[in-house]
Design a protein around this motif. Structure first.
Motif, PDB file in Angstrom:
ATOM      1  N   LEU A 186     104.117  91.262  61.619  1.00  0.00           N
ATOM      2  CA  LEU A 186     104.036  92.041  60.427  1.00  0.00           C
ATOM      3  C   LEU A 186     105.177  92.458  59.934  1.00  0.00           C
ATOM      4  CD1 LEU A 186     100.961  94.247  61.386  1.00  0.00           C
ATOM      5  CD2 LEU A 186     100.869  92.271  59.851  1.00  0.00           C
ATOM      6  N   ARG A 187     106.114  92.644  60.746  1.00  0.00           N
ATOM      7  CA  ARG A 187     107.768  92.801  60.304  1.00  0.00           C
ATOM      8  C   ARG A 187     108.277  91.561  59.595  1.00  0.00           C
ATOM      9  NH1 ARG A 187     110.135  93.850  65.101  1.00  0.00           N
ATOM     10  NH2 ARG A 187     110.543  91.604  65.191  1.00  0.00           N
ATOM     11  N   ASP A 188     107.973  90.428  60.132  1.00  0.00           N
ATOM     12  CA  ASP A 188     108.721  89.128  59.668  1.00  0.00           C
ATOM     13  C   ASP A 188     108.268  88.381  58.594  1.00  0.00           C
ATOM     14  OD1 ASP A 188     110.433  89.686  61.740  1.00  0.00           O
ATOM     15  OD2 ASP A 188     109.773  88.232  63.030  1.00  0.00           O
ATOM     16  N   GLN A 189     106.488  88.751  58.335  1.00  0.00           N
ATOM     17  CA  GLN A 189     105.937  88.026  57.049  1.00  0.00           C
ATOM     18  C   GLN A 189     105.075  89.022  56.346  1.00  0.00           C
ATOM     19  OE1 GLN A 189     103.880  84.543  58.665  1.00  0.00           O
ATOM     20  NE2 GLN A 189     105.226  83.883  59.995  1.00  0.00           N
ATOM     21  N   VAL A 237     104.740  83.846  67.474  1.00  0.00           N
ATOM     22  CA  VAL A 237     105.783  84.399  66.241  1.00  0.00           C
ATOM     23  C   VAL A 237     106.299  83.119  65.589  1.00  0.00           C
ATOM     24  CG1 VAL A 237     107.784  85.759  65.825  1.00  0.00           C
ATOM     25  CG2 VAL A 237     105.942  86.592  67.266  1.00  0.00           C
ATOM     26  N   ALA A 238     106.862  82.208  66.610  1.00  0.00           N
ATOM     27  CA  ALA A 238     107.442  81.080  66.003  1.00  0.00           C
ATOM     28  C   ALA A 238     106.600  80.124  65.255  1.00  0.00           C
ATOM     29  CB  ALA A 238     108.020  80.274  67.296  1.00  0.00           C
ATOM     30  N   LEU A 239     105.279  79.989  65.596  1.00  0.00           N
ATOM     31  CA  LEU A 239     104.411  79.363  64.840  1.00  0.00           C
ATOM     32  C   LEU A 239     104.065  79.763  63.606  1.00  0.00           C
ATOM     33  CD1 LEU A 239     101.756  77.842  67.425  1.00  0.00           C
ATOM     34  CD2 LEU A 239     103.288  76.564  65.966  1.00  0.00           C
ATOM     35  N   ALA A 240     103.812  81.223  63.794  1.00  0.00           N
ATOM     36  CA  ALA A 240     103.513  81.842  62.573  1.00  0.00           C
ATOM     37  C   ALA A 240     104.649  81.831  61.342  1.00  0.00           C
ATOM     38  CB  ALA A 240     103.219  83.293  62.575  1.00  0.00           C
ATOM     39  N   THR A 241     105.790  81.869  61.721  1.00  0.00           N
ATOM     40  CA  THR A 241     106.747  81.414  60.792  1.00  0.00           C
ATOM     41  C   THR A 241     106.933  80.192  60.142  1.00  0.00           C
ATOM     42  OG1 THR A 241     108.152  83.106  62.193  1.00  0.00           O
ATOM     43  CG2 THR A 241     109.362  81.729  60.510  1.00  0.00           C
ATOM     44  N   ARG A 242     106.554  79.180  61.368  1.00  0.00           N
ATOM     45  CA  ARG A 242     106.838  77.780  60.764  1.00  0.00           C
ATOM     46  C   ARG A 242     105.386  77.511  60.068  1.00  0.00           C
ATOM     47  NH1 ARG A 242     105.275  72.983  63.814  1.00  0.00           N
ATOM     48  NH2 ARG A 242     104.841  74.340  65.317  1.00  0.00           N
ATOM     49  N   LEU A 243     104.178  77.952  60.294  1.00  0.00           N
ATOM     50  CA  LEU A 243     102.995  77.452  59.656  1.00  0.00           C
ATOM     51  C   LEU A 243     102.606  78.303  58.553  1.00  0.00           C
ATOM     52  CD1 LEU A 243     101.010  76.397  63.200  1.00  0.00           C
ATOM     53  CD2 LEU A 243     102.291  74.908  61.530  1.00  0.00           C
ATOM     54  N   GLU A 244     103.085  79.349  58.456  1.00  0.00           N
ATOM     55  CA  GLU A 244     102.539  80.440  57.459  1.00  0.00           C
ATOM     56  C   GLU A 244     101.069  80.580  57.202  1.00  0.00           C
ATOM     57  OE1 GLU A 244     104.736  78.982  53.953  1.00  0.00           O
ATOM     58  OE2 GLU A 244     106.491  79.780  54.788  1.00  0.00           O
ATOM     59  N   PRO A 245     100.530  81.015  58.422  1.00  0.00           N
ATOM     60  CA  PRO A 245      98.877  81.065  58.018  1.00  0.00           C
ATOM     61  C   PRO A 245      98.812  82.578  57.418  1.00  0.00           C
ATOM     62  CG  PRO A 245      99.809  82.202  60.216  1.00  0.00           C
ATOM     63  CD  PRO A 245     100.998  81.488  59.748  1.00  0.00           C
ATOM     64  N   ASP A 246      97.411  82.752  56.934  1.00  0.00           N
ATOM     65  CA  ASP A 246      97.212  83.800  56.181  1.00  0.00           C
ATOM     66  C   ASP A 246      96.656  84.916  57.060  1.00  0.00           C
ATOM     67  OD1 ASP A 246      97.243  82.377  53.397  1.00  0.00           O
ATOM     68  OD2 ASP A 246      95.381  81.371  54.045  1.00  0.00           O
ATOM     69  N   VAL A 247      96.092  84.429  58.233  1.00  0.00           N
ATOM     70  CA  VAL A 247      95.583  85.263  59.135  1.00  0.00           C
ATOM     71  C   VAL A 247      95.748  84.989  60.340  1.00  0.00           C
ATOM     72  CG1 VAL A 247      93.266  86.310  60.188  1.00  0.00           C
ATOM     73  CG2 VAL A 247      93.215  85.613  57.743  1.00  0.00           C
ATOM     74  N   VAL A 248      96.366  85.784  61.338  1.00  0.00           N
ATOM     75  CA  VAL A 248      96.286  85.580  62.843  1.00  0.00           C
ATOM     76  C   VAL A 248      95.538  86.375  63.529  1.00  0.00           C
ATOM     77  CG1 VAL A 248      97.960  85.628  64.605  1.00  0.00           C
ATOM     78  CG2 VAL A 248      99.010  85.273  62.688  1.00  0.00           C
ATOM     79  N   GLY A 255      99.162  98.530  62.545  1.00  0.00           N
ATOM     80  CA  GLY A 255      99.136  97.627  61.255  1.00  0.00           C
ATOM     81  C   GLY A 255      98.173  96.655  61.179  1.00  0.00           C
ATOM     82  N   ALA A 256      97.496  96.282  62.025  1.00  0.00           N
ATOM     83  CA  ALA A 256      96.605  95.153  62.225  1.00  0.00           C
ATOM     84  C   ALA A 256      95.359  95.627  61.232  1.00  0.00           C
ATOM     85  CB  ALA A 256      96.008  95.081  63.493  1.00  0.00           C
ATOM     86  N   ALA A 257      94.862  94.502  60.581  1.00  0.00           N
ATOM     87  CA  ALA A 257      93.612  94.692  59.832  1.00  0.00           C
ATOM     88  C   ALA A 257      92.446  95.319  60.478  1.00  0.00           C
ATOM     89  CB  ALA A 257      93.261  93.415  59.192  1.00  0.00           C
ATOM     90  N   GLY A 258      92.336  95.161  61.791  1.00  0.00           N
ATOM     91  CA  GLY A 258      91.309  95.848  62.658  1.00  0.00           C
ATOM     92  C   GLY A 258      91.156  94.887  63.604  1.00  0.00           C
ATOM     93  N   THR A 301     103.898  89.889  77.373  1.00  0.00           N
ATOM     94  CA  THR A 301     103.966  90.900  76.456  1.00  0.00           C
ATOM     95  C   THR A 301     102.234  91.137  76.054  1.00  0.00           C
ATOM     96  OG1 THR A 301     104.770  91.525  74.230  1.00  0.00           O
ATOM     97  CG2 THR A 301     103.923  89.258  74.395  1.00  0.00           C
ATOM     98  N   ASP A 302     102.313  92.250  75.116  1.00  0.00           N
ATOM     99  CA  ASP A 302     100.818  92.421  74.720  1.00  0.00           C
ATOM    100  C   ASP A 302     100.719  92.237  73.093  1.00  0.00           C
ATOM    101  OD1 ASP A 302     101.474  94.732  73.208  1.00  0.00           O
ATOM    102  OD2 ASP A 302     101.467  96.014  74.766  1.00  0.00           O
ATOM    103  N   GLY A 303      99.550  91.941  72.902  1.00  0.00           N
ATOM    104  CA  GLY A 303      99.343  91.627  71.332  1.00  0.00           C
ATOM    105  C   GLY A 303      99.751  92.839  70.398  1.00  0.00           C
ATOM    106  N   PHE A 304      99.962  94.002  70.718  1.00  0.00           N
ATOM    107  CA  PHE A 304     100.310  94.803  69.794  1.00  0.00           C
ATOM    108  C   PHE A 304     101.777  94.702  69.884  1.00  0.00           C
ATOM    109  CE2 PHE A 304      96.978  97.337  72.195  1.00  0.00           C
ATOM    110  CZ  PHE A 304      96.164  97.640  71.053  1.00  0.00           C
ATOM    111  N   ASP A 305     102.851  94.437  70.750  1.00  0.00           N
ATOM    112  CA  ASP A 305     104.167  94.136  70.436  1.00  0.00           C
ATOM    113  C   ASP A 305     104.242  92.799  69.212  1.00  0.00           C
ATOM    114  OD1 ASP A 305     107.012  93.984  70.701  1.00  0.00           O
ATOM    115  OD2 ASP A 305     106.715  92.196  71.806  1.00  0.00           O
ATOM    116  N   VAL A 306     103.397  91.736  69.793  1.00  0.00           N
ATOM    117  CA  VAL A 306     103.280  90.742  68.871  1.00  0.00           C
ATOM    118  C   VAL A 306     102.985  90.803  67.321  1.00  0.00           C
ATOM    119  CG1 VAL A 306     102.278  88.119  68.763  1.00  0.00           C
ATOM    120  CG2 VAL A 306     102.917  89.257  70.917  1.00  0.00           C
TER     121      VAL A 306
END
Length: 122
Positions: free
Chosen positions: A72-75, A42-53, A99-102, A62-67
């Motif tokens: 998706l809530r933050d970006q 979550v921290a890296l996605a905020t800083r690096l702004e990728p198009d896709v995770v 909410g994931a693309a798939g 934690t699990d990937g569903f929580d992440v």
């Protein structure tokens, strides 16, 4: 020239992250970072702004569903593709509600598989 998608890989197995990076960079993605756990993802996605995770479902603490929900809530505009070695049939309802693309099984990962879920860059 085709735009290149910026991608963050999130998986607790270093070997998978390395293999996915090599494969996806060869297929035109720009891997902007890697993470082994949800909080740093979550921290890296905020800083690096990728198009896709590319996000493993099974992570430590934690699990990937929580992440996925946190990402998706933050970006706005971020696309999340879930992955796992587990059979998607066992997780189909949770993937659909995430909410994931798939979902792409790890054994079937490719740039084309990601593009099939999120579309090719314009």
């Amino acid at each position: 020239m085709t735009p290149r998608r910026r991608l963050l890989i999130v998986d607790d197995h270093a070997g998978f992250r390395r293999s996915a990076r090599i494969l996806l960079e060869a297929e035109g993605f720009v891997v902007v970072g890697e993470s082994a756990d949800g909080d740093s993802a979550v921290a890296l996605a905020t800083r690096l702004e990728p198009d896709v995770v590319l996000l493993d479902i099974v992570l430590p603490t934690t699990d990937g569903f929580d992440v996925c929900a946190r990402l998706l809530r933050d970006q706005a505009g971020l696309r999340v593709v879930l992955t796992s070695t587990y059979d998607v049939d066992l997780l189909e309802d949770r993937v659909a509600a995430s909410g994931a693309a798939g979902f792409i099984p790890k054994a079937e990962l490719s740039g084309d598989a990601i593009d099939a879920l999120i579309g090719r860059p314009a």
